[in-house]
Design a protein around this motif. Structure first.
Motif, short mmCIF file in Angstrom:
data_model
loop_
_atom_site.label_atom_id
_atom_site.label_comp_id
_atom_site.label_asym_id
_atom_site.label_seq_id
_atom_site.Cartn_x
_atom_site.Cartn_y
_atom_site.Cartn_z
N ILE A 226 17.83 10.82 15.03
CA ILE A 226 17.23 11.00 16.35
C ILE A 226 18.20 10.57 17.45
N VAL A 227 18.94 9.48 17.23
CA VAL A 227 19.89 9.01 18.25
C VAL A 227 20.96 10.06 18.51
N GLN A 228 21.49 10.63 17.44
CA GLN A 228 22.53 11.66 17.57
C GLN A 228 22.02 12.86 18.38
N LYS A 229 20.79 13.28 18.10
CA LYS A 229 20.22 14.43 18.81
C LYS A 229 20.02 14.14 20.29
N ILE A 230 19.52 12.95 20.60
CA ILE A 230 19.28 12.59 22.01
C ILE A 230 20.60 12.55 22.77
N VAL A 231 21.59 11.86 22.22
CA VAL A 231 22.89 11.72 22.89
C VAL A 231 23.52 13.10 23.11
N LYS A 232 23.46 13.94 22.10
CA LYS A 232 24.02 15.30 22.21
C LYS A 232 23.37 16.06 23.35
N ASN A 233 22.05 15.95 23.48
CA ASN A 233 21.34 16.69 24.52
C ASN A 233 21.52 16.09 25.90
N VAL A 234 21.69 14.78 25.98
CA VAL A 234 21.98 14.15 27.28
C VAL A 234 23.28 14.71 27.85
N GLU A 235 24.24 14.94 26.99
CA GLU A 235 25.55 15.41 27.43
C GLU A 235 25.61 16.94 27.60
N LYS A 236 24.61 17.64 27.11
CA LYS A 236 24.57 19.10 27.27
C LYS A 236 24.24 19.49 28.70
N GLU A 237 24.81 20.61 29.15
CA GLU A 237 24.46 21.11 30.48
C GLU A 237 23.01 21.56 30.50
N HIS A 238 22.57 22.20 29.41
CA HIS A 238 21.18 22.65 29.29
C HIS A 238 20.59 22.09 28.00
N PRO A 239 20.00 20.89 28.07
CA PRO A 239 19.42 20.29 26.86
C PRO A 239 18.22 21.06 26.34
N LYS A 240 17.92 20.86 25.07
CA LYS A 240 16.75 21.48 24.46
C LYS A 240 15.47 20.99 25.13
N GLY A 241 14.46 21.84 25.15
CA GLY A 241 13.18 21.44 25.72
C GLY A 241 12.45 20.42 24.87
N LYS A 242 12.65 20.51 23.53
CA LYS A 242 12.01 19.56 22.61
C LYS A 242 13.03 19.06 21.61
N ILE A 243 13.08 17.74 21.45
CA ILE A 243 14.02 17.11 20.54
C ILE A 243 13.20 16.39 19.47
N ARG A 244 13.29 16.88 18.23
CA ARG A 244 12.48 16.32 17.15
C ARG A 244 13.34 15.94 15.96
N ALA A 245 13.00 14.85 15.31
CA ALA A 245 13.67 14.39 14.09
C ALA A 245 12.79 13.28 13.52
N PRO A 246 12.91 12.97 12.21
CA PRO A 246 13.80 13.56 11.21
C PRO A 246 13.25 14.86 10.65
N PHE A 247 14.10 15.58 9.91
CA PHE A 247 13.76 16.93 9.44
C PHE A 247 12.53 16.94 8.55
N PHE A 248 12.45 16.01 7.58
CA PHE A 248 11.34 16.02 6.63
C PHE A 248 9.99 15.85 7.34
N GLN A 249 9.94 14.99 8.35
CA GLN A 249 8.69 14.77 9.07
C GLN A 249 8.34 15.96 9.96
#
Length: 261
Positions: A226-249
Motif C-alpha cells: 500500500i505504501v508503494q502505491k500511495i507514493v507512486k500516485n502522489v508523484e504521478k501527474e494524474h493519480p488513480k481515482g482509487k488506490i487499493r491493496a493488498p491484492f488478495f483482499q
C-alpha cells in the motif's frame, strides 16, 4: 512538492511520509498529541525537510495551522476505530467515530481544498477510507459505516470539482487489513464500554479471540504494497481515482460483491 499527512504518528501514514522524505519532498507529518510530536521529531531528525506538527483533527484551533502552509498535496489519513455491536453500542461512541473519521477530517480537507482553489494550484488530495467501507464486518459496524461515508463524500467531491473545472485532483485510498496494531485496538476497546447486561457481554472473550484469529489470518504483515502505491500516485501527474491493496483482499472484496451483495 509540499505534502501534509495527517495521522502520521505510526502505521501507513508514517511509512508513506518517510518514503516521500527519502525522495526529497517537503513533508509535514502530523500527530495527535504533543508527546507524539516530540517522539516523531526525534525519530525523523535525520530528515531536514521533515516538519512535525501536533494537529488533532478534533481540535479546530489546530486546523488553522494549515493556513500557514502552501500545500501541493494533502493525505488525509487520521482516523479511529471503535468496536462493538450496533444493537447496544452507545451512540456517543458512534458519534465519536464519525466526528473523527468523517466530520472533522472533512472540515480540515475543506480548509486545505479552499486554499488550493484560491491559489489556483494543481493540487492533489488523497482521502483514506478502507475496504471495510465496502464490506460489513460484524462488531466493527460503526467503523465500517464511517469509512463508507468517507468513500461517498470523496467520490461526490471529485464530481463537484470536475464541474468547477478545478485543477485539484481527488484520490481515494482504500487499504485492506494490515498488521499495524490498529485492528487489535478496535477488537479490544469494546471491553471499555461493554458491561453485564449488554447482549454480547458473556460472549466477549470468545468473540475477541475469534476476531484476533481472523485478523491474524487476513492481515498483510508488511506495509510495502500500500505504501508503494500511495507514493507512486502522489508523484504521478494524474493519480488513480482509487488506490487499493493488498491484492488478495481486493480479490476477497470482489468475490463478496459478486456473490453476496
Amino acid at each position: 512538492m509540499n505534502i501534509l499527512i495527517t495521522g502520521a504518528r505510526s502505521g501507513i501514514a508514517k511509512e508513506v511520509g518517510i518514503a516521500l522524505l527519502k525522495k526529497g519532498h517537503k513533508v509535514y507529518l502530523t500527530t495527535h498529541t504533543e508527546k507524539e510530536e516530540k517522539k516523531l521529531q526525534e525519530e525523523l531528525s535525520c530528515f531536514p525537510h521533515a516538519t512535525i506538527l501536533k494537529l488533532d483533527v478534533n481540535n479546530l484551533k489546530d486546523h488553522k495551522k494549515v493556513n500557514d502552509l502552501s500545500l501541493d498535496v494533502l493525505i488525509n489519513h487520521a482516523g479511529i476505530g471503535i468496536g462493538g455491536s450496533i444493537i447496544d453500542m452507545p451512540m456517543d461512541l458512534v458519534e465519536e467515530n464519525f466526528k473523527t473519521n468523517v466530520f472533522n477530517n472533512f472540515r480540515l480537507l475543506q480548509l486545505v481544498l479552499q486554499n488550493m482553489l484560491k491559489e489556483g494550484k494543481k493540487g492533489k488530495i488523497f482521502i483514506t477510507s478502507s475496504l471495510a467501507g465496502l464490506m460489513p464486518i460484524p462488531f466493527l459496524g460503526s467503523y465500517c459505516a464511517s469509512k463508507a461515508a468517507i468513500s461517498m463524500l470523496a467520490t461526490t467531491l471529485k464530481m463537484e470539482l470536475w464541474y468547477l473545472k478545478s485543477n485539484v485532483l481527488i484520490s481515494l485510498i482504500e487499504p485492506g487489513a494490515y498488521r499495524t496494531g490498529f485492528n487489535q485496538v478496535m477488537i479490544e476497546n469494546k471491553e471499555l464500554w461493554m458491561k453485564e447486561g449488554n447482549y454480547f457481554y458473556q460472549e466477549l472473550p470468545r468473540l475477541n479471540e475469534k476476531e484476533k484469529k481472523l485478523f491474524s489470518l487476513v492481515e498483510k504483515k508488511t506495509l510495502h504494497s500500500i505504501v508503494q502505491k500511495i507514493v507512486k500516485n502522489v508523484e504521478k501527474e494524474h493519480p488513480k481515482g482509487k488506490i487499493r491493496a493488498p491484492f488478495f483482499q481486493k480479490l476477497m472484496l470482489k468475490l463478496y460483491l459478486l456473490f453476496f451483495k
